[in-house]
Design a protein around this motif. Structure first.
Motif, PDB file in Angstrom:
ATOM      1  N   ARG A 179       0.826  -1.199   0.076  1.00 26.45           N
ATOM      2  CA  ARG A 179      -0.134   0.040  -0.039  1.00 26.45           C
ATOM      3  C   ARG A 179       0.848   1.304   0.101  1.00 26.45           C
ATOM      4  O   ARG A 179       0.395   2.281   0.572  1.00 26.45           O
ATOM      5  N   LEU A 218      -3.985   1.318   6.152  1.00 22.33           N
ATOM      6  CA  LEU A 218      -4.183   0.984   4.703  1.00 22.33           C
ATOM      7  C   LEU A 218      -3.448  -0.404   4.718  1.00 22.33           C
ATOM      8  O   LEU A 218      -3.764  -1.276   3.920  1.00 22.33           O
ATOM      9  N   ARG A 219      -2.269  -0.571   5.268  1.00 18.19           N
ATOM     10  CA  ARG A 219      -1.349  -1.702   5.024  1.00 18.19           C
ATOM     11  C   ARG A 219      -2.119  -3.037   5.428  1.00 18.19           C
ATOM     12  O   ARG A 219      -1.426  -4.262   5.060  1.00 18.19           O
ATOM     13  N   SER A 264      -4.693  -4.825   5.395  1.00 21.59           N
ATOM     14  CA  SER A 264      -5.998  -5.004   4.388  1.00 21.59           C
ATOM     15  C   SER A 264      -5.891  -6.091   3.596  1.00 21.59           C
ATOM     16  O   SER A 264      -4.816  -6.301   2.985  1.00 21.59           O
ATOM     17  N   GLY A 290      -7.428  -4.023  -1.878  1.00 18.48           N
ATOM     18  CA  GLY A 290      -7.190  -2.527  -1.888  1.00 18.48           C
ATOM     19  C   GLY A 290      -7.745  -2.208  -3.638  1.00 18.48           C
ATOM     20  O   GLY A 290      -7.170  -2.803  -4.321  1.00 18.48           O
ATOM     21  N   ILE A 332      -9.061   5.256  -2.278  1.00 19.04           N
ATOM     22  CA  ILE A 332      -8.841   3.782  -2.088  1.00 19.04           C
ATOM     23  C   ILE A 332      -9.981   3.324  -1.264  1.00 19.04           C
ATOM     24  O   ILE A 332     -10.659   3.622  -0.273  1.00 19.04           O
ATOM     25  N   LYS A 391     -10.728  -0.027   0.955  1.00 25.01           N
ATOM     26  CA  LYS A 391      -9.869  -0.975   1.549  1.00 25.01           C
ATOM     27  C   LYS A 391     -11.197  -1.908   2.084  1.00 25.01           C
ATOM     28  O   LYS A 391     -12.240  -1.829   2.528  1.00 25.01           O
ATOM     29  N   SER A 392     -10.573  -3.163   2.009  1.00 26.92           N
ATOM     30  CA  SER A 392     -11.601  -4.468   2.372  1.00 26.92           C
ATOM     31  C   SER A 392     -10.675  -5.539   3.143  1.00 26.92           C
ATOM     32  O   SER A 392      -9.701  -5.911   2.793  1.00 26.92           O
ATOM     33  N   LYS A 393     -11.404  -5.600   4.252  1.00 27.74           N
ATOM     34  CA  LYS A 393     -10.481  -6.606   5.212  1.00 27.74           C
ATOM     35  C   LYS A 393     -11.664  -7.533   5.969  1.00 27.74           C
ATOM     36  O   LYS A 393     -12.642  -7.017   6.670  1.00 27.74           O
ATOM     37  N   HIS A 423     -11.080   5.788   1.524  1.00 27.65           N
ATOM     38  CA  HIS A 423     -10.330   6.639   1.965  1.00 27.65           C
ATOM     39  C   HIS A 423      -9.961   7.682   0.934  1.00 27.65           C
ATOM     40  O   HIS A 423      -9.824   7.112  -0.260  1.00 27.65           O
ATOM     41  N   THR A 440     -11.354   9.855   5.789  1.00 33.61           N
ATOM     42  CA  THR A 440     -12.145   8.334   5.538  1.00 33.61           C
ATOM     43  C   THR A 440     -13.660   8.704   6.036  1.00 33.61           C
ATOM     44  O   THR A 440     -14.253   8.687   6.981  1.00 33.61           O
ATOM     45  N   GLU A 490     -10.403  -5.189  -6.210  1.00 29.52           N
ATOM     46  CA  GLU A 490      -9.366  -4.083  -6.951  1.00 29.52           C
ATOM     47  C   GLU A 490      -9.541  -3.308  -8.190  1.00 29.52           C
ATOM     48  O   GLU A 490      -8.852  -2.827  -8.789  1.00 29.52           O
TER      49      GLU A 490
END
Length: 402
Positions: free
Chosen positions: A144, A165-166, A168, A171, A188, A190-192, A206, A217, A230
């Motif tokens: 990220r 962000l890292r 996730s 992205g 961005i 982000k999906s976690k 974000h 955010t 993505e």
């Protein structure tokens, strides 16, 4: 060209008429031998030479930059007086690279139908997520880290990262440049996955504004049975991104489109309520901004085997409804050879590029005249069976910097 049936046969026919021309745009060349020139331009002042070079189209400017270090210095300086109105309209170029970690590849110019050896400042690995708008390209790697650059002038800037962000799983990256001010927005998604709950996904959006150099955010939400990926794009102040079905309540399709208003001019419903159905069962979808209209190029899945691709379609979104523009004729679909269920596709203005991950074959579709056409054969060759190819399109512009 109406009888062309494959990329290979088209290239064989074309090369009988014209010798392939591959130029290098990446490095300035050696000094020209003045004894071999009829008239030397070195007697001109820098100001006069600047004015002469300013009337060249962008591809000719970078050929000129290889003539000498002096010419290279002139055309890459911030004071260079190049005016795009002096040149014919530029179609977007396509940069193709392989699955190696080298930053080199080839850029295709559809105006002259030529490939150029090309090097990008930030292709540190083959899994960069890339978005482009109005001459700028944004790169985000698997960790990220974000970079913004002009691939023509190679001016680059590392962007501040949004917090968290890292960490996730997925992205998606999108960007939009204001054509007047040259300010830009980066988005961005982000999906976690929620810990210990495989059906829930934490989705956060974000937004970065270059004018303020800050991140915000505006939304964080948990989706049940759907995750981000993505694929995303910004059109008319709206961020669109695809989500993918992961299980739970049965769904008619494995994909859905989410629309999120990043302009802040209206209230935003929950992500689930903003879902827009895809036009048919898709193996994959590629989103692009074509003159501020949302266009999707999608792989059409078989009715009984939706994960097997049977064709490719192009749609435009109008008021949450999809309008089918065209389906790829079968002769072009066959021209790729073996075609996986996922593929690369991007576009700008009226031109769409479609590329198989398994070969350097590149097909274009002109939205204005509804015409399919194979590109000139790419000089990048397939060296081993599992070698992969990918790419993205960008607008070649000189007068814009990160």
């Amino acid at each position: 060209m109406a009888d062309e049936t494959s990329w290979i046969s088209h290239y064989d026919d074309y090369t009988r008429k014209e010798t392939q021309d591959i130029d290098s745009l990446s490095e300035p060349g050696d000094e020209v031998d003045k004894d071999e020139t009829v008239i030397s331009l070195d007697i001109m002042t820098d100001d006069l030479l600047d004015r002469i070079l300013a009337y060249l189209p962008v591809e000719s400017i970078f050929r000129a930059s290889s003539v000498s270090k002096r010419w290279f210095s002139i055309v890459t300086s911030e004071s260079f007086s190049w005016n795009p109105s002096n040149s014919p309209p530029q179609k977007p170029w396509y940069f193709m690279f392989t699955s190696s970690d080298e930053p080199t590849g080839c850029a295709y110019d559809p105006n002259l139908r030529k490939w150029y050896c090309f090097e990008l400042p930030f292709i540190g690995s083959s899994n960069w997520i890339i978005s482009s708008s109005y001459g700028l390209v944004c790169f985000m790697d698997s960790s990220r880290v974000l970079y913004m650059c002009n691939p023509i002038t190679k001016r680059c800037k590392k962007l501040q990262e949004p917090s968290g962000l890292r960490f996730s799983d997925y992205g998606a990256l999108a960007m939009s440049v204001d054509k007047e001010s040259h300010n830009y927005i980066v988005a961005i998604v982000k999906s976690k996955q929620v810990p210990e709950n495989f059906s829930q996904w934490d989705i956060s959006i974000h937004i970065y504004k270059s004018e303020e150099e800050t991140w915000a955010t505006p939304l964080t939400e948990v989706l049940m049975g759907w995750r981000g990926g993505e694929e995303s794009v910004i059109c008319n102040g709206v961020l669109y991104f695809l989500v993918y079905f992961t299980g739970g309540v049965p769904s008619e399709s494995r994909h859905a489109l989410v629309a999120f208003n990043i302009s802040g001019r209206s209230s935003q419903a929950s992500l689930r309520r903003s879902f827009i159905s895809v036009p048919c069962s898709l193996t994959c979808g590629r989103l692009m901004n074509m003159k501020e209209k949302l266009v999707m190029v999608g792989g059409i899945g078989k009715h009984d085997r939706p994960d097997i691709i049977k064709g490719i379609g192009i749609w435009v979104l109008h008021d949450r409804k999809w309008e089918e523009i065209v389906r790829m004729p079968h002769k072009y679909f066959q021209g790729f050879g073996e075609f996986d269920e996922v593929f690369a596709s991007s576009g700008k203005d009226d031109l769409i590029y479609i590329q198989s991950y398994g070969s350097p074959a590149l097909l274009t579709f002109d939205m204005k005249v509804k015409h399919w056409k194979w590109s000139q054969k790419c000089p990048v060759t397939k060296r081993f069976p599992l070698q992969l190819f990918s790419g993205f399109c960008f607008e070649p512009r000189l007068k814009i910097a990160p």
